[in-house]
Design an enzyme around this catalytic site. Structure first.
Site, PDB file in Angstrom:
ATOM      1  N   GLY A   1     -49.652  66.701  60.547  1.00 50.26           N
ATOM      2  CA  GLY A   1     -48.718  67.279  61.512  1.00 50.26           C
ATOM      3  C   GLY A   1     -49.050  68.734  61.766  1.00 50.26           C
ATOM      4  O   GLY A   1     -48.166  69.552  62.027  1.00 50.26           O
ATOM      5  N   ILE A   2     -50.323  69.071  61.736  1.00 49.25           N
ATOM      6  CA  ILE A   2     -50.768  70.467  61.786  1.00 49.25           C
ATOM      7  C   ILE A   2     -50.447  71.150  63.114  1.00 49.25           C
ATOM      8  O   ILE A   2     -50.264  72.362  63.175  1.00 49.25           O
ATOM      9  CB  ILE A   2     -52.285  70.555  61.494  1.00 49.25           C
ATOM     10  CG1 ILE A   2     -52.701  72.011  61.260  1.00 49.25           C
ATOM     11  CG2 ILE A   2     -53.099  69.909  62.619  1.00 49.25           C
ATOM     12  CD1 ILE A   2     -54.123  72.171  60.762  1.00 49.25           C
TER      13      ILE A   2
ATOM     14  N   ASP B   1     -53.262  65.147  63.380  1.00 49.67           N
ATOM     15  CA  ASP B   1     -52.203  65.131  64.386  1.00 49.67           C
ATOM     16  C   ASP B   1     -52.529  64.059  65.423  1.00 49.67           C
ATOM     17  O   ASP B   1     -53.518  63.338  65.287  1.00 49.67           O
ATOM     18  CB  ASP B   1     -52.026  66.503  65.035  1.00 49.67           C
ATOM     19  CG  ASP B   1     -50.567  66.821  65.314  1.00 49.67           C
ATOM     20  OD1 ASP B   1     -49.978  66.119  66.151  1.00 49.67           O
ATOM     21  OD2 ASP B   1     -50.022  67.744  64.683  1.00 49.67           O
TER      22      ASP B   1
ATOM     23  N   LYS C   1     -32.820  68.637  65.994  1.00 53.52           N
ATOM     24  CA  LYS C   1     -32.883  67.856  64.746  1.00 53.52           C
ATOM     25  C   LYS C   1     -32.321  66.467  64.989  1.00 53.52           C
ATOM     26  O   LYS C   1     -31.231  66.307  65.541  1.00 53.52           O
ATOM     27  CB  LYS C   1     -32.112  68.561  63.633  1.00 53.52           C
ATOM     28  CG  LYS C   1     -32.257  67.883  62.273  1.00 53.52           C
ATOM     29  CD  LYS C   1     -31.683  68.737  61.155  1.00 53.52           C
ATOM     30  CE  LYS C   1     -31.738  68.035  59.806  1.00 53.52           C
ATOM     31  NZ  LYS C   1     -33.133  67.708  59.416  1.00 53.52           N
TER      32      LYS C   1
ATOM     33  N   THR D   1     -38.388  64.545  56.942  1.00 52.19           N
ATOM     34  CA  THR D   1     -37.037  64.099  56.610  1.00 52.19           C
ATOM     35  C   THR D   1     -36.730  62.794  57.336  1.00 52.19           C
ATOM     36  O   THR D   1     -37.520  62.321  58.152  1.00 52.19           O
ATOM     37  CB  THR D   1     -35.986  65.151  56.994  1.00 52.19           C
ATOM     38  OG1 THR D   1     -36.064  65.383  58.415  1.00 52.19           O
ATOM     39  CG2 THR D   1     -36.227  66.459  56.259  1.00 52.19           C
TER      40      THR D   1
ATOM     41  N   ASN E   1     -35.767  69.975  50.638  1.00 52.58           N
ATOM     42  CA  ASN E   1     -35.884  71.323  51.176  1.00 52.58           C
ATOM     43  C   ASN E   1     -36.856  72.123  50.315  1.00 52.58           C
ATOM     44  O   ASN E   1     -36.712  72.175  49.094  1.00 52.58           O
ATOM     45  CB  ASN E   1     -34.518  72.007  51.211  1.00 52.58           C
ATOM     46  CG  ASN E   1     -34.498  73.237  52.074  1.00 52.58           C
ATOM     47  OD1 ASN E   1     -35.251  74.171  51.847  1.00 52.58           O
ATOM     48  ND2 ASN E   1     -33.638  73.248  53.072  1.00 52.58           N
TER      49      ASN E   1
ATOM     50  N   HIS F   1     -27.837  72.975  61.967  1.00 55.96           N
ATOM     51  CA  HIS F   1     -29.235  72.991  62.358  1.00 55.96           C
ATOM     52  C   HIS F   1     -29.377  73.073  63.881  1.00 55.96           C
ATOM     53  O   HIS F   1     -28.398  72.924  64.610  1.00 55.96           O
ATOM     54  CB  HIS F   1     -29.947  71.731  61.846  1.00 55.96           C
ATOM     55  CG  HIS F   1     -30.248  71.766  60.382  1.00 55.96           C
ATOM     56  ND1 HIS F   1     -29.344  71.330  59.439  1.00 55.96           N
ATOM     57  CD2 HIS F   1     -31.342  72.191  59.687  1.00 55.96           C
ATOM     58  CE1 HIS F   1     -29.873  71.482  58.226  1.00 55.96           C
ATOM     59  NE2 HIS F   1     -31.077  72.000  58.351  1.00 55.96           N
TER      60      HIS F   1
END
Length: 251
Positions: free
Chosen positions: A8-9, A34, A146, A87, A111, A142
């Site tokens: 996920g760079i 990615d 999100k 997440t 986290n 958030h």
């Protein structure tokens, strides 16, 4: 020198990790993964883990929960330590993570902030001290992009509090309508979404005539990137097992 691969760079968090890694003399980023192959700041980017050419000591994943199967397969094949920072995992995925930890070194936390993990410890101690005479309510805030609610961190804090009650309390996520009076057997969890809030968590212990509030506010996502790099350094060379930020802080 700890060599990392960033999954996920090209995302916001992936870029933060790469930026901090380039400033850290003890870290070398050997590549990224990615959706589209290419190059980012001189680092090769592959569109799949199978195409990665260099070996790494740890993979830092800030992609998404949907990528878990590929990550676990790669870790099992190469023996690379895996830092899971995404997440929204399902119950089935969480079970798969625990099973994979029997074969590979696997780090997972809700986290990566050092401050949040200190808050987790304080919440656990407060719940044990204050006991049943105080109602526990958690509010998390958030940004409006999100997707999951409540946050994984809010659930982590609820679990920390619940340890004081032998995990007997149930979680009530939000309230609406004629729900009746609040019972002692619950921990309330409430999610707020708006603007570009990075992450705020508040744990309130409400008793008779007094309230104790513990809170944490992240002002930048760089705190999570810094935590990920700290975890990568800790995980390099570790044997198979399940690790989290409490292990890192304890070291």
């Amino acid at each position: 020198m700890v060599k990392i691969l960033i999954s996920g760079i090209c995302g916001h968090m992936g870029r933060n990790v790469l930026e901090l890694a380039r400033e850290d003399k003890d870290i070398e980023c050997v590549g990224g993964v990615d959706l589209q192959a290419g190059e980012l700041c001189g680092v090769p980017v592959y569109d799949s883990l199978e195409k990665v050419q260099d070996t790494a000591d740890a993979v830092i994943d800030f992609s998404s929960a949907s990528n878990l199967e590929n990550l676990l397969a790669y870790a099992k094949k190469t023996g690379t330590a895996l830092i899971l920072a995404a997440t929204g995992y399902t119950g089935e995925q969480l079970a798969a993570i625990e099973e994979a930890a029997k074969e590979v070194p696997l780090f997972k936390t809700a986290n990566l902030s050092v401050g949040i993990n200190l808050l987790q410890k304080l919440v656990r101690e407060a719940a044990a001290t204050l006991g049943e005479q105080f109602d526990i309510e958690i509010v998390e805030r958030h940004h409006n992009l999100k997707k999951d609610a409540p946050s994984g961190t809010a659930l982590m804090l609820a679990e920390s509090a619940n340890e004081a009650f032998a995990e007997a309390k149930r979680y009530v996520c939000g309230r609406e309508g004629m729900v009746g009076a609040r019972t002692k057997g619950e921990i309330g969890i409430h999610a707020v979404r708006g603007g570009n809030i990075v992450g705020e968590h508040e744990v309130m212990f409400a008793g008779e005539d007094e309230i104790v509030t513990l809170s944490h506010s992240a002002r930048s996502k760089r705190v999570f990137a810094a935590g990920a790099l700290r975890a990568a350094k800790f995980m390099a060379g570790k044997p198979a097992g399940r690790y989290d930020m409490q292990d890192v802080l304890g070291s």
